[in-house]
Design an enzyme around this catalytic site. Structure first.
Site, PDB file in Angstrom:
ATOM      1  N   LYS A  27      39.777  44.268  33.326  1.00  0.00           N
ATOM      2  CA  LYS A  27      40.886  44.009  34.232  1.00  0.00           C
ATOM      3  C   LYS A  27      42.230  43.969  33.499  1.00  0.00           C
ATOM      4  O   LYS A  27      43.150  44.727  33.839  1.00  0.00           O
ATOM      5  CB  LYS A  27      40.592  42.646  34.860  1.00  0.00           C
ATOM      6  CG  LYS A  27      41.419  42.221  35.981  1.00  0.00           C
ATOM      7  CD  LYS A  27      40.703  41.066  36.706  1.00  0.00           C
ATOM      8  CE  LYS A  27      40.250  39.955  35.784  1.00  0.00           C
ATOM      9  NZ  LYS A  27      41.284  38.939  35.576  1.00  0.00           N
ATOM     10  N   THR A  28      42.299  43.104  32.499  1.00  0.00           N
ATOM     11  CA  THR A  28      43.560  42.951  31.785  1.00  0.00           C
ATOM     12  C   THR A  28      43.932  44.251  31.082  1.00  0.00           C
ATOM     13  O   THR A  28      45.088  44.669  31.091  1.00  0.00           O
ATOM     14  CB  THR A  28      43.455  41.810  30.771  1.00  0.00           C
ATOM     15  OG1 THR A  28      42.911  40.675  31.441  1.00  0.00           O
ATOM     16  CG2 THR A  28      44.807  41.446  30.223  1.00  0.00           C
ATOM     17  N   ASP A 211      48.015  39.427  38.316  1.00  0.00           N
ATOM     18  CA  ASP A 211      46.639  39.269  37.844  1.00  0.00           C
ATOM     19  C   ASP A 211      45.985  38.118  38.615  1.00  0.00           C
ATOM     20  O   ASP A 211      46.682  37.265  39.157  1.00  0.00           O
ATOM     21  CB  ASP A 211      46.689  38.945  36.338  1.00  0.00           C
ATOM     22  CG  ASP A 211      45.345  39.177  35.677  1.00  0.00           C
ATOM     23  OD1 ASP A 211      44.414  39.628  36.364  1.00  0.00           O
ATOM     24  OD2 ASP A 211      45.235  38.913  34.471  1.00  0.00           O
ATOM     25  N   GLU A 212      44.669  38.058  38.647  1.00  0.00           N
ATOM     26  CA  GLU A 212      43.928  36.980  39.314  1.00  0.00           C
ATOM     27  C   GLU A 212      44.437  36.776  40.744  1.00  0.00           C
ATOM     28  O   GLU A 212      44.673  35.660  41.198  1.00  0.00           O
ATOM     29  CB  GLU A 212      44.063  35.667  38.546  1.00  0.00           C
ATOM     30  CG  GLU A 212      43.711  35.748  37.076  1.00  0.00           C
ATOM     31  CD  GLU A 212      42.221  35.770  36.814  1.00  0.00           C
ATOM     32  OE1 GLU A 212      41.435  35.882  37.782  1.00  0.00           O
ATOM     33  OE2 GLU A 212      41.848  35.689  35.624  1.00  0.00           O
ATOM     34  N   GLN A 242      35.606  35.504  42.135  1.00  0.00           N
ATOM     35  CA  GLN A 242      36.099  34.541  41.157  1.00  0.00           C
ATOM     36  C   GLN A 242      37.217  33.678  41.728  1.00  0.00           C
ATOM     37  O   GLN A 242      38.020  33.102  40.993  1.00  0.00           O
ATOM     38  CB  GLN A 242      36.581  35.258  39.895  1.00  0.00           C
ATOM     39  CG  GLN A 242      35.444  35.931  39.160  1.00  0.00           C
ATOM     40  CD  GLN A 242      35.900  36.530  37.842  1.00  0.00           C
ATOM     41  OE1 GLN A 242      36.321  35.827  36.939  1.00  0.00           O
ATOM     42  NE2 GLN A 242      35.822  37.845  37.747  1.00  0.00           N
ATOM     43  N   ARG A 598      31.251  34.487  31.728  1.00  0.00           N
ATOM     44  CA  ARG A 598      32.089  34.374  30.528  1.00  0.00           C
ATOM     45  C   ARG A 598      31.321  34.832  29.291  1.00  0.00           C
ATOM     46  O   ARG A 598      31.896  35.062  28.241  1.00  0.00           O
ATOM     47  CB  ARG A 598      32.543  32.924  30.270  1.00  0.00           C
ATOM     48  CG  ARG A 598      33.454  32.276  31.305  1.00  0.00           C
ATOM     49  CD  ARG A 598      34.599  33.113  31.707  1.00  0.00           C
ATOM     50  NE  ARG A 598      34.271  33.937  32.870  1.00  0.00           N
ATOM     51  CZ  ARG A 598      34.937  35.013  33.219  1.00  0.00           C
ATOM     52  NH1 ARG A 598      35.951  35.424  32.499  1.00  0.00           N
ATOM     53  NH2 ARG A 598      34.595  35.713  34.278  1.00  0.00           N
TER      54      ARG A 598
END
Length: 704
Positions: A27-28, A211-212, A242, A598
């Site tokens: 994603k990042t 983001d997020e 998430q 994670r």
DNA sequence: GCGGACTCTCTTTTT
DNA sequence: GAGAGTCCGC
């Protein structure tokens, strides 16, 4: 470098873009490459690109990776949390809302104290309206974009809540403070009611990336609408699975319905997971599958099968901590670094036994979060002194330190001070100047030496000029007032830790001053940062330490080995969420999902049969999220082997620590076993009926 | 005004 | 069970 889906998203053209990115799908990386693409391929100006994230940590990571890709500090791309960016806007425009541009941010402690004072002044007892309920309600209004003027009437035990909201806002303004939610709400208010400012902000950026995105709440959504209404170049990245900030007003619908909310949006899906082993993903998928109301998706593993995740059932929280330490030692043995091992818990309180056992076994650890550095008493005191010295201190800060160290100003004296100060109509710092000239009545007389000292140190600093201490007088003021001595008098261990913290603050101020931050900018940083993460980074050599933090904080991070302690009913799902029904439980399930995903290589879940909270003992059942999973997905280690067995298990398999059910007493846990055969007796701690000693033969106990 | 003894309340999660 | 808040005697 990028896979086809990532590339397609990164190189998409203008207009709204929704990137649904599963855990570990890069994603990042995709965001960073998209920014790079905008600059390199479309000629976008870096300083006209805004990248927004939710936590300081992910904002810092984004910055770092941008620097790697684009070089020199990310080429001027503006990035930060919603709160940090809002604060930048407000430092420029807050006067339009009747705030001084030098307003300060109130932290949660002071906010709570203020709310308590308001309730006390109006004789509202905490059993009629709990302060934290009022705070939550006000925050809820702010997240929904409601000011006291447009909040619909709301009564609670006959109390007019909207009126209290209005009083709270007035008090904040009187103290020239904003709370965290105000930062975002006030930017929106500027854009709602001040067309000129709205226009200025609307044309400030050409591209906005978030983001997020699954964690945006309505006010943040409106914030984005205002900012992007002109160019509609909004790229959002997120994963509905998430979404874990529902309690902060986050609404998953913003991401689920993005394509309806932003017409012409293009959807991109990233579903290949590059992080976790296939076995870990199988567990994660099995957990999250139980949630309804989500974008149906399958995370595809790109790594090999790897080890099966483990689940260990422990006797109590200390047994749990010891088993975790054993596992950590095992991981160390096969070559993992401590910093690649994380313990992620539901509640910060769970860190206590873990810390204790880690200390005993000399496992270095680092707590992220918990009591924030800037929330510590001595840090707030020191900063209050420093702010007053730098003439940016306010009434709250003066009141905070007026009797620290003891100056003989008690409760009544403080009331007097407050009354005099507000009657003077002056700022706290101006009023202190007046006192320094000797014009003081009553309790204020006791502040004269402090006021004179401030004047004196300020002129010293001025005279020294370039040679003045880099900490801008922090150490000088704390020594001269006797504050450091008062810390010293607190008892060896405590005072050493506190003085250490003050030294850390001093270092941090020095670093910031060398970076040419103004005192106000430093205070902003401190207020938004809360914890010491950024500080510890700048400290000498880093010890290779195991990380401990809440599941919420772990979002966006990854580790080789992850331990998730306390996977029990009451903790995960948390008791408080059980009361909220299905949506609360779904969010808890997502938390577990976030925790599992994670991990790259190893996952260990633990639960305890007995856990103490507030000095009370609880006998939790294993979490519903993992109870029904098959052994192929989650390998459960034999619990009995780890119990110090004083007696052999019965034929029925009942042993110390077994969870059982009794026809009339209900569920419980076996505390001890005595005798054998027909004479066998058990002592059982029942969840509801207390401790009982029973003849095993007649008790008709069933294992659960 | 201060310090000690006592009572009471918690934090679920973060900016 | 700890830390904060309250009450009381000095």
């Amino acid at each position: 470098m990028l896979n086809p889906a990532q590339r397609q998203a990164a190189e998409a053209g203008d207009g709204p873009q929704l990137i649904l990115a599963g855990a570990g799908s890069g994603k990042t990386r995709t965001i960073v490459y998209r920014i790079g693409h905008l600059i390199a391929a479309t000629g976008a100006a870096p300083h006209r690109i805004l990248a927004v994230s939710f936590t300081n940590k992910s904002a810092a990571e984004l910055k770092e990776r941008l620097s790697l890709l684009i070089g020199d500090n990310g080429g001027g791309v503006v990035s930060g949390t919603f709160h940090a960016i809002s604060l930048r806007f407000l430092r420029r425009y807050a006067d339009a809302l009747g705030y001084p541009l030098a307003f300060q941010i109130i932290d949660s402690d002071d906010q709570k104290a203020l709310i308590k004072r308001i309730l006390k002044a109006r004789n509202i007892a905490s059993d009629r309206l709990h302060p934290s309920y009022l705070i939550n309600w006000i925050e809820h209004c702010k997240h929904a974009g409601l000011t006291p003027e447009n909040t619909p009437e709301h009564g609670w035990n006959g109390i007019n809540m909207v009126e209290l909201y209005a009083i709270y806002q007035n008090e904040l303004k009187r103290h020239e403070r904003m709370d965290f939610s105000d930062l975002i709400l006030n930017v929106v208010l500027l854009m709602r009611h001040h067309p000129d400012i709205a226009t200025a902000l609307r044309v400030r950026f050409d591209h906005v990336l978030v983001d997020e995105y699954q964690d945006t709440n309505p006010i943040q959504h409106e914030w984005l609408i205002h900012l992007c209404s002109e160019h509609k170049n909004l790229t959002v990245v997120g994963d509905d699975d998430q979404s874990i900030y529902g309690w902060r007003g986050a609404d998953v619908r913003h991401i689920l319905e993005f394509e309806q909310l932003w017409s012409g949006a293009t959807l991109h899906r990233l579903q290949e997971n590059y992080r976790s082993s296939a076995n870990i993903l199988t567990l994660a998928n099995a957990v999250i599958r139980e949630n309804s109301d989500r974008h149906e998706k399958t995370l595809k593993a790109t790594k090999g099968a790897g080890e099966k995740p483990d689940w260990k059932v422990c006797n109590d929280e200390y047994d749990e901590a010891r088993k975790i330490v054993q596992q950590i030692e095992e991981w160390q043995r096969i070559g993992y670094k401590n910093s690649e091992i994380a313990i992620l818990y539901r509640s910060n309180r769970q860190s206590l036994p873990l810390e204790q056992v880690c200390r005993e076994t000399n496992i270095p650890y680092r707590i992220i979060g918990g009591v924030g550095f800037f929330e510590r008493m001595e840090i707030k005191d020191a900063l209050a002194y420093w702010a007053l010295l730098n003439r940016s201190g306010d009434t709250l800060q003066l009141m905070r330190i007026c009797n620290k160290p003891k100056r003989g100003i008690g409760n009544i004296g403080q009331q007097q001070l407050l009354a005099q100060l507000s009657a003077s109509g002056m700022q706290a710092c101006e009023w202190l100047d007046l006192l320094a000239s000797g014009q003081a009545e009553g309790a204020a007389k006791k502040l004269v030496p402090l006021a004179q000292l401030l004047v004196e140190i300020r002129s010293e600093l001025e005279t020294l000029g370039d040679h003045s201490p880099v900490d801008r007088g922090l150490n000088r003021i704390l020594e001269a007032t006797g504050y450091l001595d008062s810390l010293n008098a607190m008892g060896e261990i405590e005072s050493a830790a506190r003085i250490d913290n003050v030294r850390t603050l001093q270092d941090y101020i020095e670093i910031s001053m060398l970076q040419d931050l103004t005192p106000i900018e430093f205070m902003d940083r401190a207020a938004l940062l809360q914890s010491s993460e950024a500080i510890s980074d700048s400290e000498e050599e880093e010890v290779d330490s195991v990380c401990m933090m809440s599941l919420h904080r772990a979002k966006g991070l990854e580790f080789d080995c992850v331990v998730l302690p306390g996977v029990e009913e009451g903790l995960l799902p948390h008791q408080r969420s059980l009361d909220e029904g299905e949506s609360g439980i779904a969010e808890e399930r997502r938390l577990l999902y976030v925790g599992i995903t994670r991990a790259r290589d190893h996952v260990l879940l633990t639960s305890a049969r007995l856990r103490r909270f507030y000095g009370e003992t609880h006998y939790p059942l294993p979490s519903r999220f993992i109870k029904k999973l098959s052994l192929d997905i989650l390998h459960q280690q034999d619990a009995a082997t780890s119990v110090p067995v004083q007696s052999t298990p019965t034929e029925g398999g009942i042993n110390i620590g077994s969870n059982i059910a009794h026809p009339s007493f209900g569920e419980g846990v076996i505390l001890s076993l005595e005798g054998a055969g027909d004479a066998a007796r058990v002592t059982v701690q029942f969840r509801r009926s207390g401790t009982k000693r029973l003849m095993l033969k007649y008790a008709a106990l069933q294992l659960v």
